[in-house]
Design a protein around this motif. Structure first.
Motif, mmCIF file in Angstrom:
data_model
loop_
_atom_site.group_PDB
_atom_site.id
_atom_site.type_symbol
_atom_site.label_atom_id
_atom_site.label_comp_id
_atom_site.label_asym_id
_atom_site.label_seq_id
_atom_site.Cartn_x
_atom_site.Cartn_y
_atom_site.Cartn_z
ATOM 1 N N ARG A 84 0.824 -1.201 0.000
ATOM 2 C CA ARG A 84 0.000 0.000 0.000
ATOM 3 C C ARG A 84 0.865 1.261 0.000
ATOM 4 N NH1 ARG A 84 -3.131 0.120 5.170
ATOM 5 N NH2 ARG A 84 -4.415 -1.499 4.176
ATOM 6 N N ARG A 104 0.556 3.297 -8.838
ATOM 7 C CA ARG A 104 1.414 2.609 -7.870
ATOM 8 C C ARG A 104 2.627 1.962 -8.530
ATOM 9 N NH1 ARG A 104 4.555 1.888 -4.842
ATOM 10 N NH2 ARG A 104 4.606 0.648 -2.939
ATOM 11 N N TRP A 148 -2.810 -4.322 -3.959
ATOM 12 C CA TRP A 148 -2.017 -3.371 -4.729
ATOM 13 C C TRP A 148 -1.063 -4.074 -5.693
ATOM 14 C CZ3 TRP A 148 -2.929 1.777 -4.681
ATOM 15 C CH2 TRP A 148 -3.726 2.274 -3.656
#
Length: 335
Positions: free
Chosen positions: A3, A254, A282
């Motif tokens: 994360r 990300r 993620w």
């Protein structure tokens, strides 16, 4: 990868803000995510201060997102630097009066909201203003000096300063131009953390390519919109991101960065996204939007070239004259 650091924008009037944080689940979800909030300072009321104190007590980091009354332009721009300074001084007094704690200051550099409203109602009304601004560099220099002084004051007061900016400002900076700033009344000033607003809900169908293109070169991005924000007469009804689009943007960003801002908290709560993020994977593989990103890159190169030309008109003129001379010589030689 895990994360990233998450920050949620929250831009609510006081009554709606109180109602949002009356739900304990919202506070619990934010705490579980280790998330921060960039809270729009729409007013300096005791009620807004009470919400901030509750967040402080829950150890949820809060950034003071500076906003002005709509009658003063709402967002920071070249027209309202003096009002921004006065508002910040009032904010400091309000902060001290209510013993509030902030982890930073956010400044939002966008078009004047009054001009956006004029454009929505009559797109030709601002044409004379835009033409006049094209050649007005002094106005921009004054605004840059005033905002630089304000940012220095914020830092002297112990705050980290974030800026939320339109992504094309990065291309203009790379081109060494100020054309977009002069035309739009924008101001490019250095801050501690820059957050380009890559809201794919406004950029369909090229949004994923925008995220992939810009996220490679920045320290943070703003994703969204999941709903909320200001409403202006004549504004088109733009559909907020659904969960599939939102989760796609999160994973794309990300891949490049560890600092993500989301607009908005209220939209995420309304659509049930906040709770889903606690168990969000993620690391799930995602296919990069390479073809779309290539189209965005081509547009950015053309934009930077045009902006560079605007900043170097004599060089462009010289190249043009040289090309015409060479072309004429070649024609004569053929004859």
């Amino acid at each position: 990868m895990g994360r990233p650091c998450l920050t949620f924008f929250c831009e609510l009037e006081t009554d709606a803000l109180q109602a949002l944080f009356a739900e304990r689940a919202v506070m619990d979800d934010l705490a579980a995510l280790g998330a921060s909030i960039s809270l729009g300072i729409l007013d300096l009321s005791p009620e807004r201060a009470l919400v901030v104190r509750r967040l402080n007590q829950a150890d949820i980091p809060v950034i003071a997102w500076q906003l002005l009354p709509k009658s003063q332009g709402y967002w920071y721009n070249a027209r309202n630097a003096s009002q921004a300074t006065a508002r910040y001084l009032a904010f400091k007094a309000w902060t001290a009066e209510h013993a509030l704690h902030w982890t930073g200051i956010g400044i939002d550099i966008e078009l004047d909201i009054r001009e956006i409203q004029q454009l929505l109602l009559n797109k030709w009304r601002l044409l004379p203003t835009i033409l006049r601004r094209t050649f007005d560099s002094e106005r921009l220099r004054r605004a840059q000096a005033e905002y630089s002084a304000l940012i220095q004051q914020m830092r002297a007061d112990g705050y980290r300063v974030d800026s939320y900016l339109l992504p094309w400002m990065l291309d203009e900076r790379a081109a060494g131009s100020t054309l977009l700033q002069r035309i739009g009344g924008l101001v490019d000033v250095p801050t501690d953390r820059e957050v380009p607003m890559l809201y794919t809900s406004f950029m369909r169908p090229y949004g994923p390519g925008m995220v992939w293109s810009y996220a490679q070169d920045v320290q943070s991005v703003g994703l969204g919109s999941t709903g909320g924000g200001v409403y202006l007469e004549g504004m088109p009804d733009i559909r907020p991101l659904d969960w599939n689009e939102f989760s796609r943007d999160l994973r794309l960003a990300r891949r490049w960065i560890n600092d993500i801002h989301v607009f908005s908290l209220e939209g995420c709560v309304q659509q049930g996204f906040l709770a889903r993020l606690k168990d969000f994977d993620w690391d799930q593989p995602i296919t990069p939007p390479l073809e779309m990103a290539e189209q965005v890159e081509r547009f950015r190169k053309m934009l930077r070239l045009g902006l560079w030309a605007s900043a170097h008109p004599f060089a462009v003129l010289g190249v043009t004259i040289g090309a015409l001379w060479l072309f004429s010589r070649l024609r004569r030689n053929r004859r």
